[in-house]
Motif scaffolding. Structure first.
Motif, PDB file in Angstrom:
ATOM      1  N   THR A   1     -30.707  30.147  52.286  1.00  0.00           N
ATOM      2  CA  THR A   1     -29.414  30.810  52.457  1.00  0.00           C
ATOM      3  C   THR A   1     -28.758  30.972  51.092  1.00  0.00           C
TER       4      THR A   1
ATOM      5  N   TYR B   1     -28.450  25.391  67.275  1.00  0.00           N
ATOM      6  CA  TYR B   1     -27.487  24.764  66.372  1.00  0.00           C
ATOM      7  C   TYR B   1     -28.097  23.524  65.733  1.00  0.00           C
TER       8      TYR B   1
ATOM      9  N   PRO C   1     -31.706  30.692  58.151  1.00  0.00           N
ATOM     10  CA  PRO C   1     -30.597  30.171  58.968  1.00  0.00           C
ATOM     11  C   PRO C   1     -29.334  31.016  58.747  1.00  0.00           C
ATOM     12  N   HIS C   2     -28.539  31.178  59.804  1.00  0.00           N
ATOM     13  CA  HIS C   2     -27.319  31.961  59.696  1.00  0.00           C
ATOM     14  C   HIS C   2     -26.105  31.135  60.088  1.00  0.00           C
ATOM     15  N   GLN C   3     -24.955  31.674  59.759  1.00  0.00           N
ATOM     16  CA  GLN C   3     -23.652  31.028  59.985  1.00  0.00           C
ATOM     17  C   GLN C   3     -23.602  29.623  59.378  1.00  0.00           C
ATOM     18  N   PRO C   4     -24.009  29.437  58.111  1.00  0.00           N
ATOM     19  CA  PRO C   4     -23.888  28.108  57.505  1.00  0.00           C
ATOM     20  C   PRO C   4     -22.430  27.781  57.195  1.00  0.00           C
ATOM     21  N   SER C   5     -22.036  26.531  57.395  1.00  0.00           N
ATOM     22  CA  SER C   5     -20.661  26.111  57.108  1.00  0.00           C
ATOM     23  C   SER C   5     -20.661  24.655  56.700  1.00  0.00           C
TER      24      SER C   5
ATOM     25  N   SER D   1     -23.443  22.606  59.036  1.00  0.00           N
ATOM     26  CA  SER D   1     -24.060  23.138  60.250  1.00  0.00           C
ATOM     27  C   SER D   1     -24.581  24.530  59.970  1.00  0.00           C
ATOM     28  N   TRP D   2     -25.575  24.958  60.773  1.00  0.00           N
ATOM     29  CA  TRP D   2     -26.128  26.305  60.703  1.00  0.00           C
ATOM     30  C   TRP D   2     -26.799  26.635  62.026  1.00  0.00           C
ATOM     31  N   ARG D   3     -27.211  27.883  62.194  1.00  0.00           N
ATOM     32  CA  ARG D   3     -27.821  28.310  63.452  1.00  0.00           C
ATOM     33  C   ARG D   3     -29.145  29.007  63.180  1.00  0.00           C
TER      34      ARG D   3
END
Length: 677
Positions: free
Chosen positions: A534, A503, A450-454, A465-467
């Motif tokens: 991640t 998402y 997964p990318h862009q974890p926040s 959230s993640w993508r």
């Protein structure tokens, strides 16, 4: 005897006299131009005898000029344009339109700087009253250039003589006025010539009539009835034409008559230019410039041979040669066929060599998912050529083959996750001709991380959230968290992705306040494969401050605060306000919100007083956020909003006035009055 007969008789009598105007002896043109003979009036030009204004072809030659000195005035700086052989209009206004005047118009037609017998252009039918108008004509054939015009008025008589003497005898009128003007005679345009004739263009030229003159130009194919029309601001024009065609053209000053011309010419049959060629293995695309409304003949041959192959039907400006031999040099030429009997010369085309069967280059593999990969390569375009692709797991001796690929890319599916693959591609140019294989880079389908974890923490929880690539086949996500420094993770393994979305989000609750935590997430792909986790990310639970607030005015003594916050179920809020600069705050505590949004109405405020307002989050008796500035406000009596498109709906003796007000108001006052009262 009729008026015209009388005029002819008098002019005949005048013609046999010897008129020697005193002004005709000057030697230089400027002197002569200023010494045209004058006219003598016994009583001169008075306030009621003479010319008020004169227009020629709607050009004001004199305008409200009043009486000239001694009844003679020169207005030679203003010029109208006159065309020989055409009727020119004039309009004369008398100083007193009730007093009859005879009117004569002369011109120095032979340009000898004298107004002579026989140079009259107009003679009124007796003395006339009121506005006087009519036409006169400059004789056809009069040369172009400046021309002196004289308008003579005589009270209650006909002015048959243009000067104050006739053969030495004085000519004296009782009263009136004479005015001289300079006009410009616009004769036929000369010097028509056609130059720079090509296949589609020709330069049309003529002698200039002077600066600022525009021209109407017409041209057409000889034998046709319809003219094409253009406008030129100089004495030259270049129309677009057809090849090998006979034309004629004519020109005139804009808006005048007649045209000068026509002049004839014939366009050329020009050879094509700007040739180019795009060669392939057995095909070549030949191109040349496009000429209007014509056909072409194309010839080609193997370079160095003697015989041409001719393609004779009508062609466009591009042609695809087929059936060529690979790796062979060729030459070609093309000519324009302007008619059945007229052709241009051949234009040599750019020589070319057909290609060989080209090996694919630059193979690459990307967009790797758990069971698929996107492969691409480069190769020159070649009509009819296809590609053959082979791939296999690195440890497998048998290739799997994909045939008849028409594009230089392919998406492989159904692969085994986490397995290295090798692949190769070749060009297939014919059933019996293909290139060697080009090996591609080894690739491994992987379950993507997964990318862009926040994460966004609250007092006792956090939202995450993640993508992920929506093309990936995903069973679920594994989410793990722990207090910072702890050895064991808490795992949540049943998080499924949203349908058709890249998402995914998750809300974690029940955490300890003011505590540091760590978290991470992985992808659970098809066939039981999983991605790596991640990188570990950290957050600390906090008493979250209000993240947005605004003040909504309500009335002259109240206002409303509306705010938003990310909170837990037991979170409370505290509001305080005061007149700006006052030492003490008024505080309201234990406020709650619904669905992350709160609202509170402040009442009992003082009208037209500036207040300041603040709000903070209270997470527990001992834990609060800092106060956030809600803003400054001033309670005021709100102005009603009048619906102007509804107000004043009239009746016979009454009208309805409508307004809109969102705030509670005790009462309204309406003022009205008649307009202007």
């Amino acid at each position: 005897m009729s008026t015209s007969s009388t005029r002819l008789l008098l002019l005949w009598a005048y013609a046999i006299m010897i008129c020697l105007p005193a002004c005709a002896t000057a030697q230089t043109e400027p002197q002569k131009a200023s010494n045209y003979c004058s006219v003598t009036y016994v009583n001169g030009c008075t306030g009621n005898n003479g010319l008020s204004s004169v227009q020629i072809n709607d050009v004001a030659m004199s305008q409200n000029s009043g009486c000239s000195v001694s009844g003679y005035g020169q207005f030679t700086a203003t010029s109208a344009r006159l065309t020989p052989g055409q009727a020119n209009t004039f309009a004369i206004t008398l100083l007193d339109p009730t007093r009859p005047h005879g009117i004569t118009i002369w011109a120095d037609l032979n340009r000898n700087f004298s107004i002579d017998l026989g140079e009259d252009l107009y003679l009124s039918n007796g003395p006339l009253t009121g506005p006087i108008s009519g036409t006169f004509t400059i004789p056809a054939g009069t040369a172009s250039g400046p021309l002196r015009i004289r308008v003579l008025s005589a009270y209650s008589t006909m002015p048959f003589w243009p000067c104050s003497t006739n053969n030495g005898s004085p000519i004296i009128y009782e009263a009136g006025e004479t005015e001289d003007y300079t006009v410009y005679v616009q004769g036929p345009i000369t010097g028509l010539i056609t130059t720079n004739i090509t296949g589609n263009y020709a330069q049309l030229n003529w002698n200039s009539l002077g600066p600022g003159i525009t021209y109407d130009v017409q041209w057409r194919q000889q034998g046709t009835a319809t003219w094409s029309t253009g406008n030129a601001s100089t004495n030259s024009f270049q129309p677009y034409l057809q090849l090998n065609t006979a034309y004629e053209w004519q020109v005139r000053e804009t808006g005048t008559q007649p045209f000068s011309g026509p002049v004839s010419f014939t366009t050329l049959c020009t050879a094509p230019t700007y040739t180019s060629v795009t060669p392939y293995r057995a095909v070549a695309i030949l191109n040349w410039n496009s000429s209007y409304n014509t056909s072409y003949t194309l010839q080609w041959r193997v370079a160095g041979t003697t015989d041409w192959t001719t393609i004779s039907p009508s062609l466009s400006y591009s042609y695809s040669l087929t059936g060529l031999t690979p790796s062979t040099p060729y030459e070609w030429q093309v000519k324009a066929n302007c008619s059945a009997s007229v052709s241009s010369t051949f234009t040599p085309g750019q020589s070319f060599t057909t290609l060989s069967c080209q090996t694919p280059a630059n193979p690459s593999a990307y967009n790797l998912l758990s069971n698929s990969a996107y492969l691409s390569w480069s190769a020159p375009t070649d009509p009819g050529r296809t590609f053959r692709l082979q791939y296999r797991p690195v440890t497998n001796p048998a290739w799997q083959t994909v045939e008849n690929l028409t594009t230089s890319s392919y998406s492989l599916t159904g692969l085994t996750p986490n397995t290295p693959y090798e692949w190769q591609v070749q060009s297939v140019c014919s059933p019996t001709e293909s290139t060697s294989y080009t090996p591609g880079p080894v690739f491994t389908p992987i379950c993507p991380v997964p990318h862009q974890p926040s994460g966004n923490p609250t007092a006792t929880g956090a939202s995450f959230s993640w993508r992920i690539n929506p093309a990936e086949t995903i069973n679920s996500f594994y989410f793990q968290y722990r207090q910072a420094g702890a050895s064991d993770w808490t795992t949540i393994s049943n998080l499924t992705p949203a349908a058709y979305s890249s998402y995914r989000s998750y809300a974690l609750t029940g955490l300890s306040r003011n505590t540091a935590y760590e978290w991470r997430v992985l992808t659970n792909c098809a066939l039981g494969t999983q991605s790596d986790y991640t990188a570990i990310r950290s957050f600390t639970t906090v008493c979250s401050p209000v993240y947005s607030a605004y003040i909504d005015p309500v009335s002259s003594t109240s206002t409303r605060l509306i705010w938003s916050a990310q909170v837990d179920a037991d979170t409370r809020f505290e509001i305080r306000w005061r007149p700006t600069g006052a030492p003490d705050w008024t505080t309201i505590s234990n406020l709650t919100i619904t669905q992350n949004q709160g609202s509170y109405l402040l009442t009992g405020l003082t009208t037209n007083t500036l207040y300041e307002l603040q709000i903070r989050t209270v997470c527990s008796p001992t834990e609060s956020s800092s106060f956030a500035i809600g803003g400054a406000f001033t309670p005021r009596c709100p102005v009603p909003f009048v619906y102007t498109w509804q107000s004043g709906v009239p009746r016979v003796t009454s009208a309805t006035i409508t307004w809109y007000q969102t705030f509670p108001v005790a009462q309204y006052e309406v003022y009205y009055r008649p307009i202007g009262s």
